[in-house]
Motif scaffolding. Structure first.
Motif, mmCIF file in Angstrom:
data_model
loop_
_atom_site.group_PDB
_atom_site.id
_atom_site.type_symbol
_atom_site.label_atom_id
_atom_site.label_comp_id
_atom_site.label_asym_id
_atom_site.label_seq_id
_atom_site.Cartn_x
_atom_site.Cartn_y
_atom_site.Cartn_z
ATOM 1 N N LYS A 2 0.831 -1.203 0.000
ATOM 2 C CA LYS A 2 0.000 0.000 0.000
ATOM 3 C C LYS A 2 0.865 1.253 0.000
ATOM 4 C CE LYS A 2 -4.398 -0.932 2.182
ATOM 5 N NZ LYS A 2 -5.299 -0.463 3.251
ATOM 6 N N GLN A 3 0.430 2.255 -0.761
ATOM 7 C CA GLN A 3 1.138 3.538 -0.728
ATOM 8 C C GLN A 3 0.500 4.436 0.336
ATOM 9 O OE1 GLN A 3 0.490 4.084 -4.981
ATOM 10 N NE2 GLN A 3 2.679 4.360 -5.269
ATOM 11 N N ILE A 14 -13.225 19.376 2.217
ATOM 12 C CA ILE A 14 -12.799 18.584 1.045
ATOM 13 C C ILE A 14 -11.805 17.517 1.474
ATOM 14 C CG2 ILE A 14 -11.902 18.704 -1.307
ATOM 15 C CD1 ILE A 14 -12.643 21.681 -1.340
ATOM 16 N N GLY A 15 -10.946 17.852 2.446
ATOM 17 C CA GLY A 15 -9.934 16.891 2.903
ATOM 18 C C GLY A 15 -10.546 15.622 3.469
ATOM 19 N N SER A 16 -11.614 15.749 4.237
ATOM 20 C CA SER A 16 -12.218 14.556 4.851
ATOM 21 C C SER A 16 -12.861 13.671 3.780
ATOM 22 C CB SER A 16 -13.245 14.953 5.921
ATOM 23 O OG SER A 16 -14.258 15.769 5.373
ATOM 24 N N HIS A 17 -13.546 14.288 2.830
ATOM 25 C CA HIS A 17 -14.162 13.485 1.757
ATOM 26 C C HIS A 17 -13.089 12.813 0.902
ATOM 27 C CE1 HIS A 17 -17.653 15.885 2.975
ATOM 28 N NE2 HIS A 17 -18.385 14.935 2.436
ATOM 29 N N LEU A 22 -9.654 8.066 -0.782
ATOM 30 C CA LEU A 22 -8.302 7.480 -0.849
ATOM 31 C C LEU A 22 -8.297 6.115 -0.161
ATOM 32 C CD1 LEU A 22 -6.108 10.610 0.004
ATOM 33 C CD2 LEU A 22 -6.009 9.334 -2.155
ATOM 34 N N ILE A 23 -8.934 6.051 1.003
ATOM 35 C CA ILE A 23 -8.989 4.768 1.736
ATOM 36 C C ILE A 23 -9.768 3.745 0.899
ATOM 37 C CG2 ILE A 23 -9.922 3.620 3.790
ATOM 38 C CD1 ILE A 23 -9.309 6.260 5.344
ATOM 39 N N ASN A 24 -10.891 4.176 0.335
ATOM 40 C CA ASN A 24 -11.681 3.265 -0.521
ATOM 41 C C ASN A 24 -10.855 2.752 -1.694
ATOM 42 O OD1 ASN A 24 -13.954 3.563 1.045
ATOM 43 N ND2 ASN A 24 -14.939 5.083 -0.276
ATOM 44 N N ALA A 25 -9.923 3.584 -2.171
ATOM 45 C CA ALA A 25 -9.098 3.193 -3.321
ATOM 46 C C ALA A 25 -7.872 2.378 -2.902
ATOM 47 C CB ALA A 25 -8.664 4.439 -4.092
ATOM 48 N N GLY A 26 -7.718 2.128 -1.601
ATOM 49 C CA GLY A 26 -6.643 1.243 -1.152
ATOM 50 C C GLY A 26 -5.383 1.930 -0.651
ATOM 51 N N GLY A 51 -14.366 2.030 7.749
ATOM 52 C CA GLY A 51 -13.890 0.897 8.551
ATOM 53 C C GLY A 51 -12.395 0.977 8.833
ATOM 54 N N VAL A 52 -11.767 2.068 8.387
ATOM 55 C CA VAL A 52 -10.320 2.229 8.593
ATOM 56 C C VAL A 52 -10.084 3.581 9.272
ATOM 57 C CG1 VAL A 52 -8.086 2.477 7.434
ATOM 58 C CG2 VAL A 52 -9.798 0.904 6.507
ATOM 59 N N ARG A 53 -9.249 3.583 10.291
ATOM 60 C CA ARG A 53 -8.942 4.851 10.960
ATOM 61 C C ARG A 53 -7.630 5.413 10.407
ATOM 62 N NH1 ARG A 53 -11.246 7.224 15.163
ATOM 63 N NH2 ARG A 53 -10.072 8.867 16.210
#
Ligand code: UD1
Length: 344
Positions: A2-3, A14-17, A22-26, A51-53
């Protein structure tokens, strides 16, 4: 493997969205935010949605030592730089604050990137750099002339674009994409994260939803004598989740392809929409009647601007595809959720 992406201003609107996408994209995400205009519990919201912190470091990007430490502690591949002061009116009153916050933070990141082998940066720019485009340049492409900035805030966007351009021209071993956003609105479909303006909102949509829910008595529409079909200003309102996805595409391009070292993209829908059309669309989408009235023009407002987003459509393989109706519904659901939570 993972990068890891460093998202500055990652607890903001905008940063939170973008962190969610980004998390959804891995990607792994590290957020740096000084919480000057946002809340730490946004991280809980991001975790609830994905589901990821994401990792979180409370720091100011103007603090070079703190940023040096973040980049030593995490294996950062790319940066998305949102952290900035963004109130146009305030920037006129406190220009030095804006020049310090918005420019020093970027310079720090650019200086630290080669040291920590950070390959790319996505910079939050704005359609404000076009000022009022000449009629023949509408919809506006990336080639339209840059107009003198109307405010110190707008000037920081222009100067930051130039700083990145000059850094790369001087041989800096980094890649950059400048994203020129049009008017980001709406909130995540879950209504778990969204826009949280402090005080009286300056932007149209938070004012609309706060009026609809009874926090504000009446929405004032600034000017009905513009040279537009209904006399009110025209903007390109883009759903914040679509905008967030553009950042993921931009990051993938910077890190995973041999794209040019510096590129610029307009991030908009391509549709111009007037203030009056927004009011009508909001009432239709939500079934809520708005109390509104025409008022004098607001100083510094642009008459009409909307994007030609074809370059982003073709090159990034990205398109804003959420309807205005769904976008406005999401803004309304977020306002309802804030009331439920006793926040606003
Ligand atoms: C403004 C900034 C822009 C910045 C963006 C950040 C100016 C000139 N531009 O964009 O540089 O990037 O915010 O969010 O300040 N309106 C009303 N009544 C209201 C509020 C707004 O009629 O109570 C109208 C405005 O006149 C404008 C449109 O709604 O025509 C959108 O306004 P706003 O949401 O403030 O965004 P911009 O002015 O486009």
């Amino acid at each position: 493997m993972k990068q890891t992406i460093l998202v500055t201003g990652g607890t903001g609107f905008i940063g939170s969205h973008t962190t969610v996408e980004l998390i959804n994209a891995g990607y792994d995400v590290v957020i740096v935010d000084n919480l000057s205009n946002s809340q730490e519990n946004v991280i809980d919201g991001i975790e609830e949605i994905t589901g990821v912190r994401p990792a979180f470091v409370k720091a100011d990007c103007c603090d070079k030592e703190a940023m040096d430490k973040v980049m030593s502690d995490y294996p950062i591949s790319g940066i998305i730089h949102f952290a900035a002061s963004k109130a146009v009116g305030e920037s006129v009153e406190k220009p030095l604050l804006y020049y310090r916050n918005n420019i020093l933070s970027l310079v720090n990141l650019l200086e630290l990137m080669p040291k920590h082998d950070v390959k790319g940066i996505i910079f939050s720019s704005s359609c404000t750099v076009y000022g009022q485009p000449d009629p023949e340049n509408l919809p506006v492409t990336e080639e339209a002339p840059i107009k003198p900035a109307e405010s110190p805030y707008g000037n920081t966007k222009q100067i930051n674009e130039e700083i990145i351009r000059d850094d790369i021209a001087s041989g800096a071993p980094i890649k950059a994409i400048l994203l020129r956003y049009f008017n980001p609105i709406g909130s995540h479909p879950s209504a778990i994260i969204g826009e949280l303006p402090t005080g009286v909102p300056m932007n149209l949509i938070p004012f609309v939803t706060q009026t609809a829910i009874g926090i504000r008595e009446q929405l004032k529409v600034f000017g009905n004598d513009y040279d537009t079909p209904d006399g009110t200003c025209i903007r390109d309102y883009i759903y914040v989740v679509d905008l967030a996805k553009a950042h993921v595409k931009a990051m993938q391009r910077v890190l995973d392809t041999d794209s040019p070292q510096l590129e610029v993209f307009n991030i908009g829908t391509g549709n111009g929409c007037s203030t009056k059309q927004i009011i009508d669309a909001f009432e239709k989408a939500t079934g809520v009647k708005l109390n509104w009235a025409y008022a004098p023009r607001r100083a510094g407002d642009i008459e009409k601007v909307w994007a030609n987003p074809e370059k982003a459509n073709k090159v990034l393989g990205w398109k804003a595809d959420t309807s205005l109706e769904d976008t406005l519904k999401s803004a309304w659901n977020w306002q309802l959720k804030l009331r439920e939570r006793g926040i606003q």
